[in-house]
Motif scaffolding. Structure first.
Motif, PDB file in Angstrom:
ATOM      1  N   LYS A   2       0.827  -1.193   0.000  1.00 54.11           N
ATOM      2  CA  LYS A   2       0.000   0.000   0.000  1.00 54.11           C
ATOM      3  C   LYS A   2       0.872   1.257   0.000  1.00 54.11           C
ATOM      4  O   LYS A   2       0.588   2.214   0.693  1.00 54.11           O
ATOM      5  N   LEU A   3       1.895   1.260  -0.826  1.00 56.52           N
ATOM      6  CA  LEU A   3       2.838   2.369  -0.840  1.00 56.52           C
ATOM      7  C   LEU A   3       2.226   3.622  -1.458  1.00 56.52           C
ATOM      8  O   LEU A   3       2.272   4.699  -0.876  1.00 56.52           O
ATOM      9  N   ALA A  64       4.174   1.339  10.566  1.00 57.38           N
ATOM     10  CA  ALA A  64       4.464   0.610   9.326  1.00 57.38           C
ATOM     11  C   ALA A  64       3.634  -0.667   9.258  1.00 57.38           C
ATOM     12  O   ALA A  64       3.073  -1.001   8.204  1.00 57.38           O
ATOM     13  N   LEU A  65       3.520  -1.375  10.372  1.00 57.02           N
ATOM     14  CA  LEU A  65       2.692  -2.586  10.402  1.00 57.02           C
ATOM     15  C   LEU A  65       1.220  -2.260  10.181  1.00 57.02           C
ATOM     16  O   LEU A  65       0.512  -3.008   9.497  1.00 57.02           O
ATOM     17  N   ARG A  66       0.751  -1.146  10.738  1.00 55.83           N
ATOM     18  CA  ARG A  66      -0.644  -0.733  10.527  1.00 55.83           C
ATOM     19  C   ARG A  66      -0.916  -0.450   9.051  1.00 55.83           C
ATOM     20  O   ARG A  66      -1.965  -0.811   8.522  1.00 55.83           O
ATOM     21  N   ILE A  67       0.016   0.220   8.386  1.00 58.46           N
ATOM     22  CA  ILE A  67      -0.170   0.523   6.965  1.00 58.46           C
ATOM     23  C   ILE A  67      -0.176  -0.770   6.151  1.00 58.46           C
ATOM     24  O   ILE A  67      -1.043  -0.981   5.293  1.00 58.46           O
ATOM     25  N   LEU A  68       0.787  -1.639   6.431  1.00 56.04           N
ATOM     26  CA  LEU A  68       0.877  -2.896   5.693  1.00 56.04           C
ATOM     27  C   LEU A  68      -0.341  -3.777   5.925  1.00 56.04           C
ATOM     28  O   LEU A  68      -0.794  -4.476   5.012  1.00 56.04           O
ATOM     29  N   ALA A  69      -0.905  -3.741   7.116  1.00 57.45           N
ATOM     30  CA  ALA A  69      -2.063  -4.574   7.436  1.00 57.45           C
ATOM     31  C   ALA A  69      -3.379  -3.924   7.001  1.00 57.45           C
ATOM     32  O   ALA A  69      -4.441  -4.522   7.150  1.00 57.45           O
ATOM     33  N   GLY A  70      -3.320  -2.718   6.466  1.00 57.99           N
ATOM     34  CA  GLY A  70      -4.536  -2.048   6.018  1.00 57.99           C
ATOM     35  C   GLY A  70      -5.374  -1.491   7.154  1.00 57.99           C
ATOM     36  O   GLY A  70      -6.584  -1.349   7.024  1.00 57.99           O
ATOM     37  N   ARG A  71      -4.764  -1.174   8.284  1.00 59.39           N
ATOM     38  CA  ARG A  71      -5.495  -0.675   9.447  1.00 59.39           C
ATOM     39  C   ARG A  71      -5.636   0.848   9.470  1.00 59.39           C
ATOM     40  O   ARG A  71      -6.110   1.399  10.443  1.00 59.39           O
ATOM     41  N   ILE A  72      -5.207   1.520   8.420  1.00 60.57           N
ATOM     42  CA  ILE A  72      -5.355   2.962   8.357  1.00 60.57           C
ATOM     43  C   ILE A  72      -6.602   3.247   7.543  1.00 60.57           C
ATOM     44  O   ILE A  72      -6.756   2.764   6.428  1.00 60.57           O
ATOM     45  N   SER A  73      -7.513   4.026   8.110  1.00 64.43           N
ATOM     46  CA  SER A  73      -8.842   4.180   7.520  1.00 64.43           C
ATOM     47  C   SER A  73      -8.867   5.101   6.308  1.00 64.43           C
ATOM     48  O   SER A  73      -9.675   4.905   5.419  1.00 64.43           O
ATOM     49  N   GLN A  74      -8.016   6.108   6.257  1.00 66.01           N
ATOM     50  CA  GLN A  74      -8.053   7.036   5.138  1.00 66.01           C
ATOM     51  C   GLN A  74      -6.787   6.931   4.310  1.00 66.01           C
ATOM     52  O   GLN A  74      -5.693   6.797   4.848  1.00 66.01           O
ATOM     53  N   ARG A  75      -6.963   7.035   2.991  1.00 62.60           N
ATOM     54  CA  ARG A  75      -5.816   7.037   2.088  1.00 62.60           C
ATOM     55  C   ARG A  75      -5.093   8.376   2.210  1.00 62.60           C
ATOM     56  O   ARG A  75      -5.680   9.379   2.592  1.00 62.60           O
ATOM     57  N   SER A  76      -3.827   8.395   1.859  1.00 64.34           N
ATOM     58  CA  SER A  76      -3.054   9.638   1.882  1.00 64.34           C
ATOM     59  C   SER A  76      -2.132   9.692   0.665  1.00 64.34           C
ATOM     60  O   SER A  76      -0.920   9.694   0.790  1.00 64.34           O
ATOM     61  N   PRO A  77      -2.718   9.736  -0.543  1.00 68.67           N
ATOM     62  CA  PRO A  77      -1.863   9.790  -1.734  1.00 68.67           C
ATOM     63  C   PRO A  77      -1.145  11.132  -1.829  1.00 68.67           C
ATOM     64  O   PRO A  77      -1.502  12.087  -1.145  1.00 68.67           O
ATOM     65  N   LEU A  78      -0.157  11.204  -2.689  1.00 71.17           N
ATOM     66  CA  LEU A  78       0.611  12.433  -2.857  1.00 71.17           C
ATOM     67  C   LEU A  78      -0.146  13.423  -3.739  1.00 71.17           C
ATOM     68  O   LEU A  78       0.299  13.803  -4.803  1.00 71.17           O
ATOM     69  N   ASP A  79      -1.307  13.838  -3.306  1.00 72.48           N
ATOM     70  CA  ASP A  79      -2.090  14.859  -3.992  1.00 72.48           C
ATOM     71  C   ASP A  79      -1.965  16.150  -3.210  1.00 72.48           C
ATOM     72  O   ASP A  79      -2.434  16.240  -2.074  1.00 72.48           O
ATOM     73  N   PRO A  80      -1.324  17.176  -3.797  1.00 67.28           N
ATOM     74  CA  PRO A  80      -1.149  18.418  -3.041  1.00 67.28           C
ATOM     75  C   PRO A  80      -2.482  19.107  -2.759  1.00 67.28           C
ATOM     76  O   PRO A  80      -3.356  19.159  -3.601  1.00 67.28           O
ATOM     77  N   THR A  81      -2.591  19.607  -1.541  1.00 66.87           N
ATOM     78  CA  THR A  81      -3.762  20.372  -1.107  1.00 66.87           C
ATOM     79  C   THR A  81      -3.246  21.649  -0.451  1.00 66.87           C
ATOM     80  O   THR A  81      -2.049  21.771  -0.180  1.00 66.87           O
TER      81      THR A  81
END
Length: 162
Positions: A2-3, A64-81
């Motif tokens: 989920k990089l 890092a384990l939370r991200i890999l396991a999909g435990r983060i509820s919101q995405r954070s792509p590199l979209d500038p805001t």
């Protein structure tokens, strides 16, 4: 992996994970050279930073384990805001502050940084300047006056409470 969809999470935690490495490096080099990285708790200047570094490393691993396991509820792509631009500008200002602190000194560099940050957060120019000067003096009074910490003096070799 989920990089891509959690790019900001990874970036933030890589930066946070780099801090303990810097702390361990400083403990092994400059603090060891000054003979303040060994001994009991009162004579070991490296003990507290090392504890914080281990905590940061643990938090980095957990996240890092939370991200890999999909435990983060919101995405954070590199979209500038607008908020990411504001955070990037604040980070650049803070890095410039850290680089200039030894040369300009605490009493010059800190009010400049705080005035800019307060203005970025929406305060007017007078309120930003007044808040920056007040915060600078309060922090200096606590560290220099109460805790007897020497703040960076800079080229003007200036202090108020030391």
């Amino acid at each position: 992996m989920k990089l891509r969809e959690h790019a900001y999470d990874w970036l933030a935690w890589l930066l946070i994970g780099a801090v303990p490495l810097l702390i361990f490096w400083q403990n092994a080099t400059s603090l060891t050279e000054q003979s303040v990285a060994s001994g009991g708790p009162m004579s070991n200047a490296a003990a507290y930073p090392a504890i914080i570094a281990w905590i940061l490393l643990g938090l980095t691993a957990v996240n890092a384990l939370r991200i890999l396991a999909g435990r983060i509820s919101q995405r954070s792509p590199l979209d500038p805001t607008p908020t990411t631009r504001l955070a990037l500008i604040a980070t650049v200002l803070f890095v410039a502050y850290l680089l200039s602190l030894g040369w300009l000194g605490y009493y010059i560099a800190t009010p400049v940084l705080l005035t800019l940050l307060f203005a970025m957060l929406g305060l007017g120019p007078i309120a930003s300047l007044a808040g920056a000067v007040a915060a600078t003096l309060i922090v200096a009074a606590v560290f220099e006056g109460l805790l007897n910490v020497v703040l960076p003096l800079g080229i003007f070799n200036f202090t108020l409470f030391g």
